[in-house]
Design a protein around this motif. Sequence first.
Motif, mmCIF file in Angstrom:
data_model
loop_
_atom_site.group_PDB
_atom_site.id
_atom_site.type_symbol
_atom_site.label_atom_id
_atom_site.label_comp_id
_atom_site.label_asym_id
_atom_site.label_seq_id
_atom_site.Cartn_x
_atom_site.Cartn_y
_atom_site.Cartn_z
ATOM 1 N N GLY A 125 -8.747 -33.375 -57.520
ATOM 2 C CA GLY A 125 -7.945 -32.177 -57.285
ATOM 3 C C GLY A 125 -6.816 -32.077 -58.291
ATOM 4 N N SER A 126 -5.754 -31.413 -57.865
ATOM 5 C CA SER A 126 -4.647 -31.082 -58.746
ATOM 6 C C SER A 126 -3.933 -32.327 -59.288
ATOM 7 N N ARG A 127 -3.432 -33.155 -58.413
ATOM 8 C CA ARG A 127 -2.693 -34.346 -58.847
ATOM 9 C C ARG A 127 -3.628 -35.368 -59.505
ATOM 10 N N GLY A 128 -4.794 -35.550 -58.919
ATOM 11 C CA GLY A 128 -5.729 -36.529 -59.477
ATOM 12 C C GLY A 128 -6.059 -36.212 -60.919
ATOM 13 N N ALA A 151 -15.379 -39.233 -58.334
ATOM 14 C CA ALA A 151 -15.870 -39.158 -56.959
ATOM 15 C C ALA A 151 -15.046 -38.142 -56.186
ATOM 16 N N ASP A 152 -15.702 -37.406 -55.313
ATOM 17 C CA ASP A 152 -14.997 -36.424 -54.491
ATOM 18 C C ASP A 152 -15.870 -36.093 -53.286
ATOM 19 N N LEU A 153 -15.220 -35.683 -52.221
ATOM 20 C CA LEU A 153 -15.957 -35.253 -51.032
ATOM 21 C C LEU A 153 -16.814 -34.025 -51.345
ATOM 22 N N GLU A 176 -2.055 -43.051 -54.726
ATOM 23 C CA GLU A 176 -0.979 -42.079 -54.520
ATOM 24 C C GLU A 176 -0.191 -42.426 -53.260
ATOM 25 N N LYS A 177 1.068 -41.994 -53.256
ATOM 26 C CA LYS A 177 1.866 -42.062 -52.048
ATOM 27 C C LYS A 177 1.349 -41.015 -51.075
ATOM 28 N N PRO A 178 1.558 -41.106 -49.793
ATOM 29 C CA PRO A 178 2.122 -42.236 -49.050
ATOM 30 C C PRO A 178 1.050 -43.285 -48.764
ATOM 31 N N PHE A 228 -6.531 -40.404 -45.952
ATOM 32 C CA PHE A 228 -7.607 -41.306 -46.396
ATOM 33 C C PHE A 228 -7.118 -42.447 -47.284
ATOM 34 N N HIS A 229 -5.849 -42.444 -47.675
ATOM 35 C CA HIS A 229 -5.404 -43.418 -48.683
ATOM 36 C C HIS A 229 -5.719 -44.857 -48.292
ATOM 37 N N VAL A 230 -5.407 -45.228 -47.053
ATOM 38 C CA VAL A 230 -5.556 -46.648 -46.689
ATOM 39 C C VAL A 230 -7.039 -47.024 -46.582
ATOM 40 N N ASP A 241 -18.167 -29.096 -55.525
ATOM 41 C CA ASP A 241 -17.512 -28.157 -56.455
ATOM 42 C C ASP A 241 -16.302 -28.792 -57.121
ATOM 43 N N GLN A 242 -15.578 -29.605 -56.375
ATOM 44 C CA GLN A 242 -14.415 -30.293 -56.954
ATOM 45 C C GLN A 242 -14.868 -31.317 -57.991
ATOM 46 N N LEU A 243 -15.995 -31.989 -57.676
ATOM 47 C CA LEU A 243 -16.546 -32.992 -58.599
ATOM 48 C C LEU A 243 -16.980 -32.321 -59.909
ATOM 49 N N SER A 279 -6.599 -40.356 -55.338
ATOM 50 C CA SER A 279 -5.819 -39.109 -55.297
ATOM 51 C C SER A 279 -6.408 -38.169 -54.254
ATOM 52 N N THR A 280 -6.759 -38.725 -53.138
ATOM 53 C CA THR A 280 -7.319 -37.966 -52.016
ATOM 54 C C THR A 280 -6.173 -37.605 -51.054
ATOM 55 N N PRO A 281 -6.419 -36.788 -50.041
ATOM 56 C CA PRO A 281 -5.338 -36.471 -49.092
ATOM 57 C C PRO A 281 -4.828 -37.743 -48.396
ATOM 58 N N PHE A 297 4.779 -43.876 -57.072
ATOM 59 C CA PHE A 297 6.201 -43.507 -57.120
ATOM 60 C C PHE A 297 6.657 -43.468 -58.576
ATOM 61 N N GLN A 298 6.185 -42.451 -59.289
ATOM 62 C CA GLN A 298 6.472 -42.386 -60.722
ATOM 63 C C GLN A 298 7.932 -42.090 -61.019
ATOM 64 N N CYS A 299 8.665 -41.507 -60.038
ATOM 65 C CA CYS A 299 10.078 -41.162 -60.321
ATOM 66 C C CYS A 299 10.893 -42.403 -60.689
ATOM 67 N N ASN A 335 -7.174 -27.374 -47.012
ATOM 68 C CA ASN A 335 -5.756 -27.055 -46.859
ATOM 69 C C ASN A 335 -5.025 -28.201 -46.167
ATOM 70 N N TRP A 336 -5.346 -29.411 -46.589
ATOM 71 C CA TRP A 336 -4.815 -30.605 -45.929
ATOM 72 C C TRP A 336 -3.289 -30.664 -45.948
ATOM 73 N N LEU A 337 -2.666 -29.978 -46.908
ATOM 74 C CA LEU A 337 -1.227 -30.097 -47.124
ATOM 75 C C LEU A 337 -0.400 -29.699 -45.909
ATOM 76 N N VAL A 348 6.779 -37.097 -44.979
ATOM 77 C CA VAL A 348 5.966 -38.257 -45.384
ATOM 78 C C VAL A 348 5.207 -37.965 -46.678
ATOM 79 N N GLU A 349 4.774 -36.733 -46.848
ATOM 80 C CA GLU A 349 3.926 -36.423 -48.007
ATOM 81 C C GLU A 349 4.743 -36.077 -49.255
ATOM 82 N N GLN A 350 5.785 -35.281 -49.098
ATOM 83 C CA GLN A 350 6.498 -34.753 -50.266
ATOM 84 C C GLN A 350 7.895 -35.354 -50.438
HETATM 85 N N1 LIG Z 1 3.119 -38.477 -56.972
HETATM 86 C C1 LIG Z 1 3.279 -37.175 -56.958
HETATM 87 O O1 LIG Z 1 4.232 -36.644 -57.502
HETATM 88 C C2 LIG Z 1 2.256 -36.301 -56.273
HETATM 89 C C3 LIG Z 1 2.248 -34.920 -56.500
HETATM 90 C C4 LIG Z 1 1.259 -34.150 -55.864
HETATM 91 C C5 LIG Z 1 0.350 -34.751 -55.005
HETATM 92 N N2 LIG Z 1 0.422 -36.100 -54.793
HETATM 93 C C6 LIG Z 1 -0.535 -36.787 -53.894
HETATM 94 O O2 LIG Z 1 -1.821 -36.765 -54.523
HETATM 95 C C7 LIG Z 1 -2.855 -36.653 -53.542
HETATM 96 C C8 LIG Z 1 -3.768 -35.478 -53.886
HETATM 97 O O3 LIG Z 1 -3.004 -34.296 -53.883
HETATM 98 P P1 LIG Z 1 -3.544 -32.968 -54.621
HETATM 99 O O4 LIG Z 1 -2.408 -32.025 -54.684
HETATM 100 O O5 LIG Z 1 -4.256 -33.347 -55.855
HETATM 101 O O6 LIG Z 1 -4.599 -32.423 -53.559
HETATM 102 P P2 LIG Z 1 -5.934 -31.583 -53.859
HETATM 103 O O7 LIG Z 1 -6.343 -30.957 -52.581
HETATM 104 O O8 LIG Z 1 -5.726 -30.717 -55.049
HETATM 105 O O9 LIG Z 1 -6.996 -32.722 -54.253
HETATM 106 C C9 LIG Z 1 -7.511 -33.627 -53.317
HETATM 107 C C10 LIG Z 1 -8.943 -33.927 -53.701
HETATM 108 O O10 LIG Z 1 -9.460 -34.929 -52.808
HETATM 109 C C11 LIG Z 1 -10.758 -34.516 -52.376
HETATM 110 N N3 LIG Z 1 -11.028 -35.151 -51.078
HETATM 111 C C12 LIG Z 1 -10.579 -34.768 -49.848
HETATM 112 N N4 LIG Z 1 -10.992 -35.652 -48.912
HETATM 113 C C13 LIG Z 1 -11.719 -36.593 -49.554
HETATM 114 C C14 LIG Z 1 -12.415 -37.756 -49.127
HETATM 115 N N5 LIG Z 1 -12.415 -38.148 -47.842
HETATM 116 N N6 LIG Z 1 -13.106 -38.466 -50.057
HETATM 117 C C15 LIG Z 1 -13.119 -38.091 -51.362
HETATM 118 N N7 LIG Z 1 -12.478 -36.994 -51.823
HETATM 119 C C16 LIG Z 1 -11.759 -36.264 -50.935
HETATM 120 C C17 LIG Z 1 -10.686 -32.999 -52.340
HETATM 121 O O11 LIG Z 1 -11.966 -32.386 -52.381
HETATM 122 C C18 LIG Z 1 -9.854 -32.698 -53.573
HETATM 123 O O12 LIG Z 1 -10.634 -32.569 -54.728
HETATM 124 C C19 LIG Z 1 -2.138 -36.548 -52.208
HETATM 125 O O13 LIG Z 1 -2.073 -37.807 -51.622
HETATM 126 C C20 LIG Z 1 -0.732 -36.096 -52.556
HETATM 127 O O14 LIG Z 1 0.209 -36.534 -51.625
HETATM 128 C C21 LIG Z 1 1.329 -36.875 -55.426
#
Ligand SMILES: NC(=O)c1ccc[n+]([C@@H]2O[C@H](COP(=O)([O-])OP(=O)(O)OC[C@H]3O[C@@H](n4cnc5c(N)ncnc54)[C@H](O)[C@@H]3O)[C@@H](O)[C@H]2O)c1
Length: 407
Positions: free
Chosen positions: A26-29, A48-50, A124-126, A106-108, A53-55, A101-103, A154-156, A206-208, A219-221
């Motif tokens: 996605g966006s951050r990944g 890898a992606d769920l 990615e955090k958290p 799922f991180h853990v 289309d994202q893949l 970089s998933t929602p 935590f790139q900051c 729309n996990w956000l 927790v997220e932002q």
């Molecule tokens: N460090 C930062 O500054 C920063 C900034 C933005 C986002 N983030 C973090 O990055 C992560 C991703 O955020 P984003 O904005 O890229 O979201 P996004 O929705 O753009 O991307 C998430 C991707 O994960 C995929 N996905 C969802 N569930 C999945 C699963 N179970 N298995 C595999 N793929 C799966 C989605 O299809 C999507 O492509 C989040 O944890 C967010 O908190 C961090």
Amino acid sequence: MVLIKANTAFGYQANSAVRHGLLGCGSRGTSVATSFSENTSAQVVALADLFPDQLAAGKDHFDKVNAGLSRAAIDQKLMFHGPHAFEQLAACKDVDLIQISTPPFFHVQHLKAAVDGGKHVYCEKPVGIDVRQAREALEIAKRVKANQSVDVGFQCRVAPPIAAIAEKIKAGALGKVATVSGYYNSPASTEKVHPGAKPDEYRLRNWLWDRALSGDILVEQNIHIIDLSNWMVGAHPLKATATGGRNILSHFGDCWDNYQVDYSYPGDVHFSFASTQFGSDGRFEAGLKLFGSNGSATVPYSGPIQITGSQAWEWQESTSSVPGAGKFAANGAFLDNLKFADRDKDRGFVDSITTGPAHNQIAAGVDTALSCMLGRMAGYQHREVTWEDLLAHGETYELGFNLEELA
Ligand SMILES: NC(=O)c1ccc[n+]([C@@H]2O[C@H](COP(=O)([O-])OP(=O)(O)OC[C@H]3O[C@@H](n4cnc5c(N)ncnc54)[C@H](O)[C@@H]3O)[C@@H](O)[C@H]2O)c1
């Protein structure tokens, strides 16, 4: 005794590429993996992606990035999608480093698979959205091998002006810290409309704004500012009181759009934190201020980074205006004071893999995630919550459906 050069001990010759697998295209990944490609020896070889289309969008993007760097396109055999994509990536012998970089929900789970698969991990955090996940992450941390590196996003902390002022604060430039105040006011992101998507898929897309999937905005932002405060003060909060709610967001989801939290650190040092998601003009403000017996420190994402008082100091470059300054970056790739945050974070991580020493940032990541959960629980329950209350309560969030239905 035979001395082994560090780069050999860690299994990499100086110029050999670290084979990088991105989980969550996605966006951050995409932004972070591109930064790794441009700034380090890591090469994206697997995705890898769920969702297919994202893949596919990830492949288009990274084939272009790789071509620009005279590297091969991604092999179709190293493309994984569906609910088991994370396990397939973790088992893949052609990958050294997995970027998660998933929602947040799922991180853990994904960290467990990647660490147990013997990979280096950039997560990615958290690190966890509830206490159960946080505890599990701490168990995973114990299994990280001595030459396996794990970073948390935590790139900051490594942005040059922030790293510089943190060093001065930790060396005592402010004297005894009296209070801290922090803020994160940012645009509310727009809903991603997916006509025809079933409710569970819609939630995932729309996990956000979904509490279970994101952990809510604290927790997220807002976690970045809470992390900086903990790090500069050198402790996690012992208790919190909080208020907040959902005043202006009217779209999908159950996350709040504002928080006001009063955290107490050891020594009765109070950290007053407030956040809002508002408007849509792209303006934002995020940062913290620390006040001490010798002076104060101002640490914004955008604007002067400085210390006043007996050890006055200012980061000289932070006041310069550049195109895009002061604009919010939903993908975390901010300009201004964070301009080099991802670059330096990625370089530090790849160095830890190729030459060591290895990192293991899981426990520190959990500590900050729990600090955010503390404020969230105080807000939801409208009462003072201590660190012990939080751990004893053991709050857990459930996904509420089976990802297999999306297979
Ligand atoms: N460090 C930062 O500054 C920063 C900034 C933005 C986002 N983030 C973090 O990055 C992560 C991703 O955020 P984003 O904005 O890229 O979201 P996004 O929705 O753009 O991307 C998430 C991707 O994960 C995929 N996905 C969802 N569930 C999945 C699963 N179970 N298995 C595999 N793929 C799966 C989605 O299809 C999507 O492509 C989040 O944890 C967010 O908190 C961090």
